[in-house]
Enzyme design. Structure first.
Site, PDB file in Angstrom:
ATOM      1  N   GLY A  47      51.167  -7.853 -16.384  1.00 52.39           N
ATOM      2  CA  GLY A  47      49.746  -8.196 -16.698  1.00 52.39           C
ATOM      3  C   GLY A  47      48.689  -7.803 -15.984  1.00 52.39           C
ATOM      4  O   GLY A  47      47.431  -7.955 -16.206  1.00 52.39           O
TER       5      GLY A  47
ATOM      6  N   ASP B 277      53.385  -6.169 -19.158  1.00 51.41           N
ATOM      7  CA  ASP B 277      54.753  -6.539 -18.321  1.00 51.41           C
ATOM      8  C   ASP B 277      54.289  -7.391 -17.080  1.00 51.41           C
ATOM      9  O   ASP B 277      53.997  -8.751 -17.169  1.00 51.41           O
ATOM     10  CB  ASP B 277      55.208  -5.175 -17.522  1.00 51.41           C
TER      11      ASP B 277
ATOM     12  N   ASP C 211      50.129  -1.565 -25.605  1.00 47.94           N
ATOM     13  CA  ASP C 211      51.488  -1.496 -26.124  1.00 47.94           C
ATOM     14  C   ASP C 211      52.473  -2.626 -25.467  1.00 47.94           C
ATOM     15  O   ASP C 211      53.002  -3.043 -26.309  1.00 47.94           O
ATOM     16  CB  ASP C 211      52.096  -0.043 -25.662  1.00 47.94           C
TER      17      ASP C 211
ATOM     18  N   ASP D  55      56.590   5.291 -23.477  1.00 43.89           N
ATOM     19  CA  ASP D  55      57.198   6.327 -23.053  1.00 43.89           C
ATOM     20  C   ASP D  55      57.987   6.046 -21.808  1.00 43.89           C
ATOM     21  O   ASP D  55      57.856   4.982 -21.136  1.00 43.89           O
ATOM     22  CB  ASP D  55      56.299   7.563 -22.425  1.00 43.89           C
TER      23      ASP D  55
ATOM     24  N   LYS E  47      56.350  -8.598 -22.560  1.00 40.57           N
ATOM     25  CA  LYS E  47      57.624  -8.824 -21.926  1.00 40.57           C
ATOM     26  C   LYS E  47      57.472  -9.368 -20.464  1.00 40.57           C
ATOM     27  O   LYS E  47      56.624  -9.286 -19.447  1.00 40.57           O
ATOM     28  CB  LYS E  47      57.998  -7.131 -21.362  1.00 40.57           C
TER      29      LYS E  47
HETATM   30  P1  IMP Z   1      51.476  -4.125 -16.180  1.00 35.52           P
HETATM   31  O1  IMP Z   1      50.279  -3.728 -15.611  1.00 35.52           O
HETATM   32  O2  IMP Z   1      52.562  -4.396 -15.313  1.00 35.52           O
HETATM   33  O3  IMP Z   1      51.562  -5.206 -17.265  1.00 35.52           O
HETATM   34  O4  IMP Z   1      52.125  -2.753 -17.032  1.00 35.52           O
HETATM   35  C1  IMP Z   1      51.579  -2.587 -18.276  1.00 35.52           C
HETATM   36  C2  IMP Z   1      51.749  -0.821 -18.387  1.00 35.52           C
HETATM   37  O5  IMP Z   1      52.883  -0.558 -17.941  1.00 35.52           O
HETATM   38  C3  IMP Z   1      52.189  -0.747 -19.990  1.00 35.52           C
HETATM   39  O6  IMP Z   1      50.624  -0.613 -20.661  1.00 35.52           O
HETATM   40  C4  IMP Z   1      53.018   0.341 -20.061  1.00 35.52           C
HETATM   41  O7  IMP Z   1      51.993   1.716 -19.940  1.00 35.52           O
HETATM   42  C5  IMP Z   1      53.788   0.270 -18.836  1.00 35.52           C
HETATM   43  N1  IMP Z   1      54.894  -0.039 -19.123  1.00 35.52           N
HETATM   44  C6  IMP Z   1      55.486  -1.538 -18.864  1.00 35.52           C
HETATM   45  N2  IMP Z   1      56.721  -1.409 -19.413  1.00 35.52           N
HETATM   46  C7  IMP Z   1      57.008  -0.860 -20.024  1.00 35.52           C
HETATM   47  C8  IMP Z   1      58.162  -0.364 -20.792  1.00 35.52           C
HETATM   48  O8  IMP Z   1      59.140  -1.147 -20.942  1.00 35.52           O
HETATM   49  N3  IMP Z   1      58.128   0.833 -21.383  1.00 35.52           N
HETATM   50  C9  IMP Z   1      57.010   1.737 -21.190  1.00 35.52           C
HETATM   51  N4  IMP Z   1      56.036   1.388 -20.795  1.00 35.52           N
HETATM   52  C10 IMP Z   1      56.044   0.223 -19.961  1.00 35.52           C
HETATM   53 MG    MG Z   2      50.074   1.285 -21.692  1.00 33.52          MG
END
Ligand code: IMP
Ligand code: MG
Length: 176
Positions: free
Chosen positions: A104, A102, A99, A158, A130
């Protein structure tokens, strides 16, 4: 829970257009393959459902659910699989559908894990890139939308399990 408003960032029509654009690219790049699509639960299921309806090659779909010990709005530390895919991926052409990317951390960990099973190829498709807080390099082959920052909900995403059902994508704006 802190009070907040939702501000529309991406309309359902814009989502539809981008999903079609990305699907057309995947159709070109993966023509002739039997694609094995892995959707990361829960956030990507709506995106997966729309995306695969535009794919023209034979497609199999499975889902994985990853849990991270993070805070409510950020991922940090350890990741584990709470529901795994149920088909071997050795020798398969895999498309991982996420989805939102962020930091990564989640995706980089999972792709690394998948490579141990020796798939023929692994490509990554993300609804939203993002990028401001990216701390782990992860190659995104297909991206529908890029945004610098902000917490987004709707179209599968969510905030504390709310708003996944919204057809558009909204930014959560917390009241001061
Ligand atoms: P990462 O491991 O920091 O890249 O986070 C990724 C996960 O965090 C995604 O798969 C989402 O489940 C959650 N996440 C990060 N940013 C958002 C957001 O803006 N809205 C909803 N979920 C988010
Ligand atoms: Mg996710």
């Amino acid at each position: 829970m802190q009070e907040y408003d939702l501000v529309l960032r991406i309309s359902p029509q814009e989502i539809e257009q981008q999903v079609e654009r990305i699907a057309a690219r995947i159709n070109q790049d993966s023509a002739g393959q039997n694609l094995f699509v892995i959707g990361i639960l829960k956030g990507s299921w709506m995106f997966c459902a729309d995306l695969i309806r535009h794919l023209q090659m034979p497609v199999e779909i499975d889902f994985v659910r990853l849990a991270s010990y993070g805070m409510e709005t950020a991922t940090c530390g350890e990741i584990r699989i709470t529901k795994d895919i149920e088909t071997p991926i050795g020798g398969r052409d895999v498309l991982v559908v996420e989805d939102i990317v962020d930091s990564g951390t989640t995706l980089a960990w999972y792709v690394d894990y998948l490579r141990k099973f020796q798939p023929a190829s692994v490509r990554i498709c993300a609804l939203i890139d993002k990028y401001e807080r990216r701390s782990v390099e992860v190659p995104l082959d297909y991206v529908c939308f890029r945004t610098e920052k902000g917490f987004l909900v709707g179209y599968g995403l969510d905030y504390a399990e709310r708003h996944r059902n919204l057809p558009g994508i909204y930014e959560v704006q917390f009241s001061q």
